[in-house]
Design an enzyme around this catalytic site. Structure first.
Site, mmCIF file in Angstrom:
data_model
loop_
_atom_site.group_PDB
_atom_site.id
_atom_site.type_symbol
_atom_site.label_atom_id
_atom_site.label_comp_id
_atom_site.label_asym_id
_atom_site.label_seq_id
_atom_site.Cartn_x
_atom_site.Cartn_y
_atom_site.Cartn_z
ATOM 1 N N ASP A 88 5.464 -0.531 -19.391
ATOM 2 C CA ASP A 88 4.819 -0.934 -19.628
ATOM 3 C C ASP A 88 4.006 -1.993 -20.410
ATOM 4 O O ASP A 88 5.268 -2.896 -21.050
ATOM 5 C CB ASP A 88 3.267 0.215 -19.611
ATOM 6 C CG ASP A 88 1.790 -0.148 -18.990
ATOM 7 O OD1 ASP A 88 0.877 -1.183 -19.629
ATOM 8 O OD2 ASP A 88 1.624 1.449 -18.007
ATOM 9 N N ILE A 89 2.758 -2.387 -20.578
ATOM 10 C CA ILE A 89 2.296 -3.530 -21.734
ATOM 11 C C ILE A 89 2.097 -2.152 -23.122
ATOM 12 O O ILE A 89 2.092 -3.195 -23.689
ATOM 13 C CB ILE A 89 1.921 -4.616 -21.272
ATOM 14 C CG1 ILE A 89 0.110 -4.023 -20.748
ATOM 15 C CG2 ILE A 89 2.187 -5.405 -20.387
ATOM 16 C CD1 ILE A 89 -0.537 -5.132 -20.258
ATOM 17 N N TYR A 195 -10.068 -5.251 -5.863
ATOM 18 C CA TYR A 195 -9.243 -4.490 -5.924
ATOM 19 C C TYR A 195 -8.618 -4.576 -4.637
ATOM 20 O O TYR A 195 -7.182 -4.635 -3.924
ATOM 21 C CB TYR A 195 -9.708 -2.842 -6.538
ATOM 22 C CG TYR A 195 -8.914 -2.459 -6.381
ATOM 23 C CD1 TYR A 195 -7.375 -1.928 -6.978
ATOM 24 C CD2 TYR A 195 -8.445 -0.933 -5.363
ATOM 25 C CE1 TYR A 195 -6.301 -1.035 -6.442
ATOM 26 C CE2 TYR A 195 -7.324 0.692 -5.521
ATOM 27 C CZ TYR A 195 -6.502 0.124 -6.128
ATOM 28 O OH TYR A 195 -5.711 1.164 -5.756
#
Length: 373
Positions: A88-89, A195
């Site tokens: 992940d970031i 989305y």
């Protein structure tokens, strides 16, 4: 590049990450000439194949969201702790960091992502990085970058390195012109959120890469996913998670959807089980690359009645959010998942009463521990 840095910074603030091993021979990719990142034909990198008796090497992108951590636990029990890399970031919690391999990975950084795949001999990739429905509508440019540009990076890398790729889709991939009760696997899809549009794009691009380049792409359309392990992350179905937290803490709940809004839902254990099962299914068993899966369908009022069996004093008010309600009204009321049940034996374990009991079992025990401390 300033634009890339700005997008990456914004991702760090807003990204919500939403959310198996056969000896199948994958056609080598030698002709993705349309990709500006095409690896030269004489390039040298460590490519690994695996047989049915070997464990895959797994990378999960967007792994700190609702599904990634749970999926990592499931896969590590099955394939071994060191064969599953969570990425992940964002900075992981200590319990996540020390539970198994974790690595920083920004899906908008193609070079970094490719290095991770090559250096760690990845063979399976679960791509969970995405901005969810309500959050995506609040920041369309960021959602477009993460959900679409990030997907393109993943598709190119997966095709170049013969990975088995899983990309989740969603009830949000359908729109108001789709049949809603039930919604079949194949029908009109005209979503009205970025989305949903990005998920239809992912479904079609994945199928295209499968038929054009031999990419082993697999996809499930998830219903609303309910979990005790994570907080709501910006989705339209989040009310079905929030109600349990509020019932335990205050016995008061404010719902942002109308009481009769029916949507398909699923407990997270069923969701993760389905994800592993479709990845482990033999390729010849799959009649399509994108499947609906479902377990139950209920309205906020039906959920409230079930929750009151555990918290009779629960007080509920309805303060409808126009954006989320419009999104929910364009989504399926029930999923037809008969193809998944026929092709690879999908079968859910949790219905509504068992879901509610399980959620209170987890959250209630956590609350009691916190109070004792």
């Amino acid at each position: 590049m300033p634009i890339a840095r700005n997008v990456s910074r914004a991702v760090s603030q807003l990204l919500q990450s939403s959310g198996c091993g056969c000896g199948v021979s994958i056609v080598p990719v030698r002709c993705i000439g349309v990709s500006p990142r095409q690896v030269a034909s004489d390039a040298s990198f460590h490519s690994v194949s695996f047989s049915e008796s070997d464990h895959p090497r797994v990378l999960i992108t967007g792994g700190l969201g609702q599904l990634g951590v749970g999926l990592a636990k499931l896969l590590r029990r099955r394939f071994g702790k060191n064969n599953v890399i969570l990425s992940d970031i964002r900075k992981p919690a200590d319990n996540v960091f020390y539970s198994g391999p974790f690595i920083y990975s920004d899906i908008l950084d193609y070079k970094n992502l490719r290095e991770i795949v090559v250096n760690n001999r990845i063979t399976w990739l679960f791509h969970y990085s995405a901005l969810l429905s309500a959050v995506g509508e609040a920041n369309v440019p960021l959602a477009r970058a993460v959900n679409i540009t990030g997907l393109h990076n993943v598709l190119d890398i997966a095709a170049e390195h013969n990975l088995r790729l899983f990309v989740p889709s969603t009830i949000g991939a359908f729109g108001p012109s789709s049949p809603r009760d039930p919604t079949p696997d194949l029908c009109i899809q005209r979503p009205r959120t970025i989305y949903g549009v990005s998920k239809v794009h992912a479904e079609l691009m994945g199928e295209y890469y499968h038929y054009r380049y031999g990419l082993d792409f697999r996809c499930l359309r998830y219903p609303g996913i309910i979990s005790a392990d994570s907080q709501p992350g910006g989705g339209t179905t989040d009310y079905a998670v929030q109600i349990f937290h509020d019932a335990i803490k205050t016995s008061k709940f404010q719902c942002n959807l109308k009481p009769d809004t029916r949507l398909p839902m699923m407990y997270i254990d069923d969701c993760l089980k389905a994800t592993l099962e479709v990845m482990e299914a033999p390729a010849e068993a799959l009649s399509m690359r994108t499947y609906n899966i479902s377990a139950m369908s209920f309205t906020p009022e039906e959920l409230v009645q079930e929750v009151r069996k555990h918290v009779p004093e629960l007080q509920v008010t309805y303060n409808v959010d126009a954006v989320r309600q419009a999104i929910a009204d364009s989504w399926p009321m029930n999923f037809d998942d008969s193809n998944a049940r026929r092709d690879w034996g999908w079968k859910h374990d949790y219905d509504l009463p068992e879901l509610v009991s399980t959620m209170f079992s987890f959250l209630g025990s956590d609350s009691r521990i916190a109070q004792a401390n």
